[in-house]
Write an enzyme that holds these catalytic residues in place. Structure first.
Site, PDB file in Angstrom:
ATOM      1  CG  MET A  42       0.306   9.843  31.212  1.00 48.71           C
ATOM      2  SD  MET A  42       0.185  10.601  29.752  1.00 48.71           S
ATOM      3  CE  MET A  42       1.602   9.839  28.958  1.00 48.71           C
TER       4      MET A  42
ATOM      5  CG  HIS B 105       0.032  15.680  27.726  1.00 47.63           C
ATOM      6  ND1 HIS B 105       0.453  14.378  27.423  1.00 47.63           N
ATOM      7  CD2 HIS B 105      -0.014  15.716  29.093  1.00 47.63           C
ATOM      8  CE1 HIS B 105       0.721  13.818  28.518  1.00 47.63           C
ATOM      9  NE2 HIS B 105       0.745  14.761  29.619  1.00 47.63           N
TER      10      HIS B 105
ATOM     11  CB  SER C 146       1.045  12.714  20.081  1.00 50.12           C
ATOM     12  OG  SER C 146       2.155  13.334  20.261  1.00 50.12           O
TER      13      SER C 146
ATOM     14  CG  MET D  19       4.041  15.621  30.066  1.00 45.86           C
ATOM     15  SD  MET D  19       4.529  14.559  28.768  1.00 45.86           S
ATOM     16  CE  MET D  19       3.779  15.553  27.331  1.00 45.86           C
TER      17      MET D  19
ATOM     18  CG  MET E 184       7.530  16.687  26.795  1.00 46.64           C
ATOM     19  SD  MET E 184       8.188  15.280  26.451  1.00 46.64           S
ATOM     20  CE  MET E 184       6.708  14.518  25.723  1.00 46.64           C
TER      21      MET E 184
ATOM     22  CG  HIS F 261      -2.153  14.837  22.485  1.00 46.36           C
ATOM     23  ND1 HIS F 261      -2.871  14.790  23.432  1.00 46.36           N
ATOM     24  CD2 HIS F 261      -0.810  14.354  23.059  1.00 46.36           C
ATOM     25  CE1 HIS F 261      -2.180  14.546  24.585  1.00 46.36           C
ATOM     26  NE2 HIS F 261      -0.874  14.396  24.378  1.00 46.36           N
TER      27      HIS F 261
ATOM     28  CG  ASP G 220      -0.580  10.549  25.618  1.00 44.72           C
ATOM     29  OD1 ASP G 220      -0.141  10.079  24.742  1.00 44.72           O
ATOM     30  OD2 ASP G 220      -0.216  11.739  25.988  1.00 44.72           O
TER      31      ASP G 220
ATOM     32  CG  ASP H  53       2.520  15.010  23.806  1.00 40.56           C
ATOM     33  OD1 ASP H  53       1.994  15.070  24.485  1.00 40.56           O
ATOM     34  OD2 ASP H  53       2.562  14.451  22.688  1.00 40.56           O
TER      35      ASP H  53
HETATM   36  C1  DX5 Z   1       4.542  11.024  25.926  1.00 39.34           C
HETATM   37  C2  DX5 Z   1       3.383  12.043  25.156  1.00 39.34           C
HETATM   38  C3  DX5 Z   1       2.634  11.254  24.008  1.00 39.34           C
HETATM   39  C4  DX5 Z   1       3.371  10.750  23.067  1.00 39.34           C
HETATM   40  C5  DX5 Z   1       2.699   9.448  22.262  1.00 39.34           C
HETATM   41  O1  DX5 Z   1       4.877  11.825  27.018  1.00 39.34           O
HETATM   42  O2  DX5 Z   1       2.513  12.335  26.289  1.00 39.34           O
HETATM   43  O3  DX5 Z   1       1.494  11.765  23.591  1.00 39.34           O
HETATM   44  O4  DX5 Z   1       3.625  11.450  21.998  1.00 39.34           O
HETATM   45  O5  DX5 Z   1       3.318   8.723  21.481  1.00 39.34           O
HETATM   46  P1  DX5 Z   1       3.309   7.119  20.803  1.00 39.34           P
HETATM   47  O6  DX5 Z   1       1.804   7.288  20.316  1.00 39.34           O
HETATM   48  O7  DX5 Z   1       3.963   7.230  20.141  1.00 39.34           O
HETATM   49  O8  DX5 Z   1       3.324   6.317  22.292  1.00 39.34           O
HETATM   50 ZN    ZN Z   2       0.664  13.446  25.411  1.00 40.54          ZN
END
Ligand code: DX5
Ligand code: ZN
Length: 220
Positions: free
Chosen positions: A140, A69, A11, A71, A40, A36, A178, A38
């Site tokens: 998750m 991903h 990620s 969000m 947001m 990956h 994740d 993310d």
């Molecule tokens: C959080 C993300 C994850 C995050 C995971 O909402 O979806 O992908 O980056 O980070 P670690 O591996 O540090 O838990």
């Molecule tokens: Zn993620």
């Protein structure tokens, strides 16, 4: 028969954002299978990260698939932009819109693979009647929004349940986990039936010279 090694999807949330291109190249060179990304919006989750333009800028730098991903809510208006930016997998939360089935169909129409993400409280039954529309399942093991959180062991049972649902289809749908994935929790996820692991902190810790070892440790 030995369990095949899981797909590893670093990620980039845990990467150095000032050197994002270099970081993406470094994890690819270190053996990452997917990248990956993310996304947001500060609304669906309490944090703001990156948009399609950043994914687009990274796309020419690496060959590995982009595992995006989302969000964000609403999510439908942004699917096309992420596909145009080079997303191979686009995963959405059922809570991000009123018509999950329509959203998944739209992702496929755009030529990407359609993923469904389960928050810790989301029940597997959400996809019970639409397994044919799903190309990726993402569980998750933290509440989405931030990296560096602690793995929730309560989600292992859900991984097992979703594994059984996937096996029933006879299709090879990746089952990805994740949040809080470390070499220790990675083993638990794989034993529960996961075939893909997202990791931010566990991949990017220690600097680029550690990435290959960090990724290898997650593969088990
Ligand atoms: C959080 C993300 C994850 C995050 C995971 O909402 O979806 O992908 O980056 O980070 P670690 O591996 O540090 O838990
Ligand atoms: Zn993620």
């Amino acid at each position: 028969m030995a369990t095949p090694a899981p797909i590893i999807a670093p990620s980039i949330l845990a990467a150095d954002f000032a050197r994002l291109g270099e970081e993406a190249r470094a994890v690819e060179a270190a053996g990452a299978d997917w990248l990956h990304i993310d996304v947001m919006d500060g609304h669906f989750v309490p944090n703001i990260t990156i948009g399609p333009d950043v994914a687009k800028a990274l796309r020419p730098l690496v060959k590995i698939p982009f595992d995006v991903h989302l969000m964000i809510a609403p999510v439908d208006p942004y699917l096309e932009a992420f596909r145009a930016a080079g997303a191979d997998y686009i995963s959405v939360h059922p809570e991000a819109g009123p018509h999950l089935n329509r959203t998944l169909k739209r992702i496929r129409e755009l030529g990407a693979k359609a993923g469904v993400v389960f928050n810790p409280s989301t029940d597997p039954s959400v996809i019970q009647w639409m397994m044919d529309e799903v190309d990726l399942i993402l569980v998750m093991s933290i509440n989405p929004g931030f990296g560096g959180q602690t793995f929730m062991h309560s989600q292992l049972k859900k991984i097992e349940r979703l594994r059984a649902m996937i096996d029933e289809t006879g299709r090879d749908i990746p089952l990805e986990v994740d949040g809080g994935v470390t070499p220790e929790t990675a083993r638990l996820c794989v034993a529960a039936g996961a075939t893909a692991l997202v990791a931010g902190t566990a991949v990017f810790r220690g600097g680029a010279e550690r990435y290959a070892a960090n990724i290898a440790a997650l593969r088990g």
